[in-house]
Write an enzyme that holds these catalytic residues in place. Structure first.
Site, PDB file in Angstrom:
ATOM      1  N   PHE A  63       0.684  -1.343   0.041  1.00  7.08           N
ATOM      2  CA  PHE A  63      -0.180  -0.217   0.019  1.00  7.08           C
ATOM      3  C   PHE A  63       0.819   1.396   0.001  1.00  7.08           C
ATOM      4  CE2 PHE A  63      -2.319   3.354   1.808  1.00  7.08           C
ATOM      5  CZ  PHE A  63      -3.583   3.367   1.037  1.00  7.08           C
ATOM      6  N   ASP A 121       9.300   3.027   1.394  1.00  2.03           N
ATOM      7  CA  ASP A 121       8.088   3.762   2.091  1.00  2.03           C
ATOM      8  C   ASP A 121       7.868   3.496   3.387  1.00  2.03           C
ATOM      9  OD1 ASP A 121       5.336   4.148   2.732  1.00  2.03           O
ATOM     10  OD2 ASP A 121       4.435   3.435   0.861  1.00  2.03           O
ATOM     11  N   LYS A 141       2.790  10.675   8.225  1.00 10.04           N
ATOM     12  CA  LYS A 141       1.823  10.087   9.484  1.00 10.04           C
ATOM     13  C   LYS A 141       2.673  10.776  10.850  1.00 10.04           C
ATOM     14  CE  LYS A 141      -0.449   6.172   7.560  1.00 10.04           C
ATOM     15  NZ  LYS A 141      -1.827   6.728   7.561  1.00 10.04           N
TER      16      LYS A 141
END
Length: 403
Positions: free
Chosen positions: A142, A227, A256
């Site tokens: 993802f 990532d 985040k």
């Protein structure tokens, strides 16, 4: 209702459903305030926050360092655009490079998917300059929901409805170094990998996988893009998850937990990748704005000053050990590192576990049908961890019995 009255959860949910697009459904809890690792809903019920805004609320809720930094900055200078520079973004870039301990340059964005969009554009330019035509990513990965990041996402249920995509991405099984080696040729521009797959269920790779990925990319001349949208900024007990194997990627993406609740992302290029972008190649009106940069600096300063990396390793081990000690037919085990864990279930009852936990006063996330994500604030205490572990058997009992 007077302007000073707050709506209850049911009323707010009805208004949400009427006013907002249905892509989130209607979330089950309407949160009103938070303090530390605790939050309260619109009806006054208290919960232990075991999900931290999806690994975002690094310092929990209402942390004085974050409140102070944001308040001072927004009262001083809230926005400049990218037409002007400001000190907080420079300080933040310098601080990140110091933590990475490698020559690099930073591009700030607003979110994780935008950081990955920037990384993809960088890799496209790198590839075009060298005659490289395709990319490699992992199955069940993802990387975001905007079209470029979605093209790299190996989760077919969210990817396929929006294809075809403008880039050629070839997917390989995550953790399979041989499959990766076979997929990466001298025509490959870049490999995009998560050090641990987050949305797939907090799935770590075999030991040595990232080292092998580095060697494979070096041999073929492809970029290695890490990532770390979810795994960085202390979440695993290290500043960055790729540091477990001592591997330095060519490109690193962050978001985040970096802002502790304020929107910020970063695309960091190392070595030659640091200068692939030229003036005008990419940009963001809000990326690295003074308020988000000040928030991120407060997060980094607090993690460092309060010894939160060691704290995460300690309480994360307590949480994992406590879960492992539970003997329950619905619980298969736990996986992950630090305060980024998944309860692995023996049946597809994750939604029922989430609902039972909510009723017991704990917020968790049904990540996959058989996996429940735990990513609490990095400031969560041992006693709060113990309260969740003590409540978990009854939560699992209820989830197993619900029909």
């Amino acid at each position: 209702m007077s302007p000073h009255d707050s709506p209850n959860g049911e009323a707010l949910a009805r208004r949400f459903e009427t006013a907002l697009m249905p892509n989130y459904g209607v979330p089950p809890v309407a949160l009103a305030r938070g303090e530390g690792s605790r939050v309260w809903d619109a009806d006054g019920r208290r919960y232990l926050d075991m999900i931290g805004g999806i690994a975002v609320s690094s310092l929990g809720h209402g942390h004085p360092a974050l409140v102070g930094a944001v308040s001072r900055q927004v009262a001083t200078l809230a926005h400049t655009s990218n037409l002007f520079l400001h000190e907080p973004e420079v300080l933040l870039a310098e601080r990140l490079l110091g933590l990475l301990r490698a020559p690099a340059k930073v591009l700030f964005t607003n979110s994780g998917t935008e950081a990955n969009e920037a990384a993809l554009k960088l890799a496209i330019k790198y590839g075009k300059e060298r005659g490289r035509t395709y990319f490699v990513a992992a199955e069940n990965s993802f990387h975001g929901r905007t079209l470029g990041a979605l093209a790299l996402t190996g989760k077919r249920s969210i990817r396929d409805p929006f294809g075809p995509f403008p880039v050629d991405v070839r997917f390989v099984p995550y953790g399979d170094a041989d499959a990766l080696k076979n997929a990466v040729t001298e025509e490959c521009a870049a490999v995009f990998l998560e050090p641990t797959q987050g949305e797939a269920g907090v799935v770590p790779p075999p030991d040595g996988y990232f080292t092998a990925a580095r060697e494979i990319c070096d041999a073929a001349g492809a970029l290695l893009v890490a990532d770390e949208i979810q795994s960085a900024i202390g979440r695993t007990g290290h500043w960055f998850a790729h540091q477990y194997e001592g591997v330095v990627p060519d490109v690193l993406t962050l978001a985040k937990g970096l802002g502790g609740g304020l929107p910020i992302g970063a695309c960091i290029g190392f070595g030659a990748a640091a200068t692939v972008f030229a003036k005008g190649d990419h940009g963001s009106t809000f990326g690295g704005n003074p308020v988000s940069a000040a928030a991120a600096l407060a997060v980094l300063d607090t993690i460092d000053g309060d010894g939160l990396l060691e704290h995460v390793r300690t309480v994360g081990a307590e949480l994992a050990a406590g879960i492992t000690a539970i003997d329950h037919p619905l619980l298969a085990g736990v996986r992950g590192r630090g305060l980024w864990l998944a309860l692995v279930l023996t049946a597809e009852r994750a939604a029922q576990v989430q609902a039972a936990a909510q009723r017991a006063g704990f917020l968790v996330n049904a990540l996959q049908p058989d996996a429940v994500r735990l990513a609490p604030p990095l400031v969560i205490t041992s006693s709060e961890i113990a309260s969740f572990v003590a409540a978990l058997p009854a939560i699992l009992d209820e989830a197993a019995d619900v029909r």
